[in-house]
Design a protein around this motif. Structure first.
Motif, PDB file in Angstrom:
ATOM      1  N   GLN A  31      17.357  50.526  -1.058  1.00 13.51           N
ATOM      2  CA  GLN A  31      18.320  51.183  -1.541  1.00 13.51           C
ATOM      3  C   GLN A  31      19.063  51.340  -3.036  1.00 13.51           C
ATOM      4  OE1 GLN A  31      19.553  53.628   0.187  1.00 13.51           O
ATOM      5  NE2 GLN A  31      20.555  54.936  -1.454  1.00 13.51           N
ATOM      6  N   LEU A  32      18.555  49.441  -3.509  1.00 10.12           N
ATOM      7  CA  LEU A  32      19.473  48.821  -4.704  1.00 10.12           C
ATOM      8  C   LEU A  32      18.266  49.664  -5.719  1.00 10.12           C
ATOM      9  CD1 LEU A  32      21.706  47.562  -5.909  1.00 10.12           C
ATOM     10  CD2 LEU A  32      19.515  45.411  -5.842  1.00 10.12           C
ATOM     11  N   ILE A  33      16.706  50.151  -5.567  1.00  8.22           N
ATOM     12  CA  ILE A  33      16.398  50.696  -6.421  1.00  8.22           C
ATOM     13  C   ILE A  33      16.980  52.380  -6.867  1.00  8.22           C
ATOM     14  CG2 ILE A  33      14.157  51.530  -6.382  1.00  8.22           C
ATOM     15  CD1 ILE A  33      12.427  49.068  -5.413  1.00  8.22           C
ATOM     16  N   ASN A  34      16.761  52.553  -5.571  1.00 12.24           N
ATOM     17  CA  ASN A  34      17.691  54.121  -5.945  1.00 12.24           C
ATOM     18  C   ASN A  34      18.842  54.160  -6.650  1.00 12.24           C
ATOM     19  OD1 ASN A  34      15.554  55.710  -4.096  1.00 12.24           O
ATOM     20  ND2 ASN A  34      16.729  55.045  -2.291  1.00 12.24           N
ATOM     21  N   VAL A  35      19.616  53.547  -6.278  1.00 13.28           N
ATOM     22  CA  VAL A  35      20.856  52.773  -7.101  1.00 13.28           C
ATOM     23  C   VAL A  35      20.403  52.537  -8.973  1.00 13.28           C
ATOM     24  CG1 VAL A  35      22.845  51.082  -7.675  1.00 13.28           C
ATOM     25  CG2 VAL A  35      22.524  52.215  -4.982  1.00 13.28           C
ATOM     26  N   ILE A  36      19.536  51.283  -8.600  1.00 13.92           N
ATOM     27  CA  ILE A  36      18.919  51.170 -10.475  1.00 13.92           C
ATOM     28  C   ILE A  36      18.599  52.831 -11.223  1.00 13.92           C
ATOM     29  CG2 ILE A  36      17.349  50.188 -11.771  1.00 13.92           C
ATOM     30  CD1 ILE A  36      18.035  47.839  -9.760  1.00 13.92           C
ATOM     31  N   ILE A  37      17.694  53.330 -10.163  1.00 14.21           N
ATOM     32  CA  ILE A  37      17.126  54.458 -10.347  1.00 14.21           C
ATOM     33  C   ILE A  37      18.110  55.473 -11.054  1.00 14.21           C
ATOM     34  CG2 ILE A  37      15.788  56.880 -10.224  1.00 14.21           C
ATOM     35  CD1 ILE A  37      14.042  54.628  -9.137  1.00 14.21           C
ATOM     36  N   THR A  38      19.322  55.709  -9.925  1.00 15.43           N
ATOM     37  CA  THR A  38      20.229  57.029 -10.640  1.00 15.43           C
ATOM     38  C   THR A  38      20.794  55.957 -12.105  1.00 15.43           C
ATOM     39  OG1 THR A  38      21.831  55.913  -9.238  1.00 15.43           O
ATOM     40  CG2 THR A  38      20.389  57.486  -8.044  1.00 15.43           C
ATOM     41  N   LEU A  39      21.393  55.605 -12.068  1.00 16.10           N
ATOM     42  CA  LEU A  39      22.316  54.209 -12.995  1.00 16.10           C
ATOM     43  C   LEU A  39      21.694  55.129 -14.646  1.00 16.10           C
ATOM     44  CD1 LEU A  39      23.915  51.881 -11.244  1.00 16.10           C
ATOM     45  CD2 LEU A  39      24.822  53.928 -11.743  1.00 16.10           C
ATOM     46  N   LEU A  40      20.203  54.878 -14.371  1.00 13.17           N
ATOM     47  CA  LEU A  40      18.979  55.343 -15.971  1.00 13.17           C
ATOM     48  C   LEU A  40      19.823  55.876 -16.622  1.00 13.17           C
ATOM     49  CD1 LEU A  40      15.457  53.741 -14.491  1.00 13.17           C
ATOM     50  CD2 LEU A  40      17.630  53.034 -16.453  1.00 13.17           C
ATOM     51  N   ALA A  56      18.770  69.233  -6.255  1.00 12.50           N
ATOM     52  CA  ALA A  56      20.063  68.378  -6.788  1.00 12.50           C
ATOM     53  C   ALA A  56      19.114  67.640  -7.813  1.00 12.50           C
ATOM     54  CB  ALA A  56      20.512  67.615  -5.341  1.00 12.50           C
ATOM     55  N   SER A  57      20.802  66.976  -8.883  1.00 10.06           N
ATOM     56  CA  SER A  57      20.534  66.209  -9.810  1.00 10.06           C
ATOM     57  C   SER A  57      20.301  65.508  -9.425  1.00 10.06           C
ATOM     58  CB  SER A  57      21.094  66.354 -10.878  1.00 10.06           C
ATOM     59  OG  SER A  57      22.920  65.917 -10.309  1.00 10.06           O
ATOM     60  N   VAL A  58      19.775  64.042  -9.971  1.00  5.77           N
ATOM     61  CA  VAL A  58      19.773  62.559  -8.965  1.00  5.77           C
ATOM     62  C   VAL A  58      20.876  62.247  -9.580  1.00  5.77           C
ATOM     63  CG1 VAL A  58      18.672  60.067 -10.163  1.00  5.77           C
ATOM     64  CG2 VAL A  58      17.280  62.246  -9.809  1.00  5.77           C
ATOM     65  N   ALA A  59      21.768  62.510 -10.515  1.00  2.34           N
ATOM     66  CA  ALA A  59      23.496  62.154 -11.469  1.00  2.34           C
ATOM     67  C   ALA A  59      23.960  62.143  -9.937  1.00  2.34           C
ATOM     68  CB  ALA A  59      23.680  61.955 -12.429  1.00  2.34           C
ATOM     69  N   SER A  60      23.404  63.428  -9.628  1.00  2.00           N
ATOM     70  CA  SER A  60      24.888  63.855  -8.131  1.00  2.00           C
ATOM     71  C   SER A  60      24.897  62.958  -7.080  1.00  2.00           C
ATOM     72  CB  SER A  60      24.785  65.014  -7.893  1.00  2.00           C
ATOM     73  OG  SER A  60      23.393  65.510  -7.081  1.00  2.00           O
ATOM     74  N   LEU A  61      23.136  62.683  -6.699  1.00  2.00           N
ATOM     75  CA  LEU A  61      23.458  61.546  -5.678  1.00  2.00           C
ATOM     76  C   LEU A  61      23.647  60.019  -5.611  1.00  2.00           C
ATOM     77  CD1 LEU A  61      19.468  62.902  -4.849  1.00  2.00           C
ATOM     78  CD2 LEU A  61      21.805  63.523  -3.992  1.00  2.00           C
ATOM     79  N   ARG A  62      24.269  60.292  -6.718  1.00  2.00           N
ATOM     80  CA  ARG A  62      24.432  58.311  -7.368  1.00  2.00           C
ATOM     81  C   ARG A  62      25.429  57.507  -6.596  1.00  2.00           C
ATOM     82  NH1 ARG A  62      25.899  58.754 -12.533  1.00  2.00           N
ATOM     83  NH2 ARG A  62      24.238  58.499 -12.819  1.00  2.00           N
ATOM     84  N   ASN A  63      26.883  58.183  -5.997  1.00  2.00           N
ATOM     85  CA  ASN A  63      27.693  58.129  -5.029  1.00  2.00           C
ATOM     86  C   ASN A  63      27.017  57.848  -3.717  1.00  2.00           C
ATOM     87  OD1 ASN A  63      29.754  58.008  -6.975  1.00  2.00           O
ATOM     88  ND2 ASN A  63      30.476  60.055  -6.488  1.00  2.00           N
TER      89      ASN A  63
END
Length: 154
Positions: A31-40, A56-63
């Motif tokens: 899950q941390l990898i998912n968070v890091i990817i969405t922050l790039l 869906a955009s990756v940025a919209s899944l950040r939260n």
């Protein structure tokens, strides 16, 4: 009066604590990898095709990823603490979480193999998830572990 020496914890009961901690690290790490990817910044514009045909955009899944990370951190952290403290209910919760993780890992592997199969990080995480979950499940119901946790719960 002499105190009775504390009964020594069986090796497999200690290994259960370690195995569940490793499963927790794998689940939280994914899950941390998912968070890091969405922050790039390069991933912010990427769109994902969801199972129902929508995108869906990756940025919209950040939260959602951050919320999932915090939830998994609290859940697995609390259960790992209580498994370490030899609570029998925590052993059962750990077994259920390991079973769910194993199903999720097998589903991830199947999805990757059915698709292009080029996501090596996803494949490695799914394999690690299945292996760690299998280790937890193989230890959770051993007779010496069962007896140790049963005595500690009494």
């Amino acid at each position: 009066m002499q105190k009775q020496p504390a009964q020594q914890q069986p090796k497999n009961a200690k290994n259960l604590s370690i195995a569940f901690l490793i499963l927790a690290v794998v689940m939280i790490g994914a899950q941390l990898i998912n968070v890091i990817i969405t922050l790039l910044p390069s991933a912010a514009e990427t769109t994902l095709q969801l199972g129902d045909g929508t995108t869906a955009s990756v940025a919209s899944l950040r939260n959602a990823y951050i919320t999932s990370l915090l939830f998994l951190l609290l859940l697995y952290g609390a259960v790992a603490f209580w498994v370490y403290k030899s609570k029998n209910w925590a052993r059962w919760v750990a077994a259920v979480l390991a079973l769910l993780a194993a199903f999720g890992g097998v589903q991830g592997i199947a999805r990757l193999l059915a698709g292009s199969g080029t996501d090596m990080v996803g494949l490695a995480l799914s394999l690690a998830q299945v292996l760690a979950a299998g280790w937890v499940l193989s230890l959770a119901f051993r007779s010496d572990v069962h007896e140790w946790f049963k005595k500690q719960g009494a």
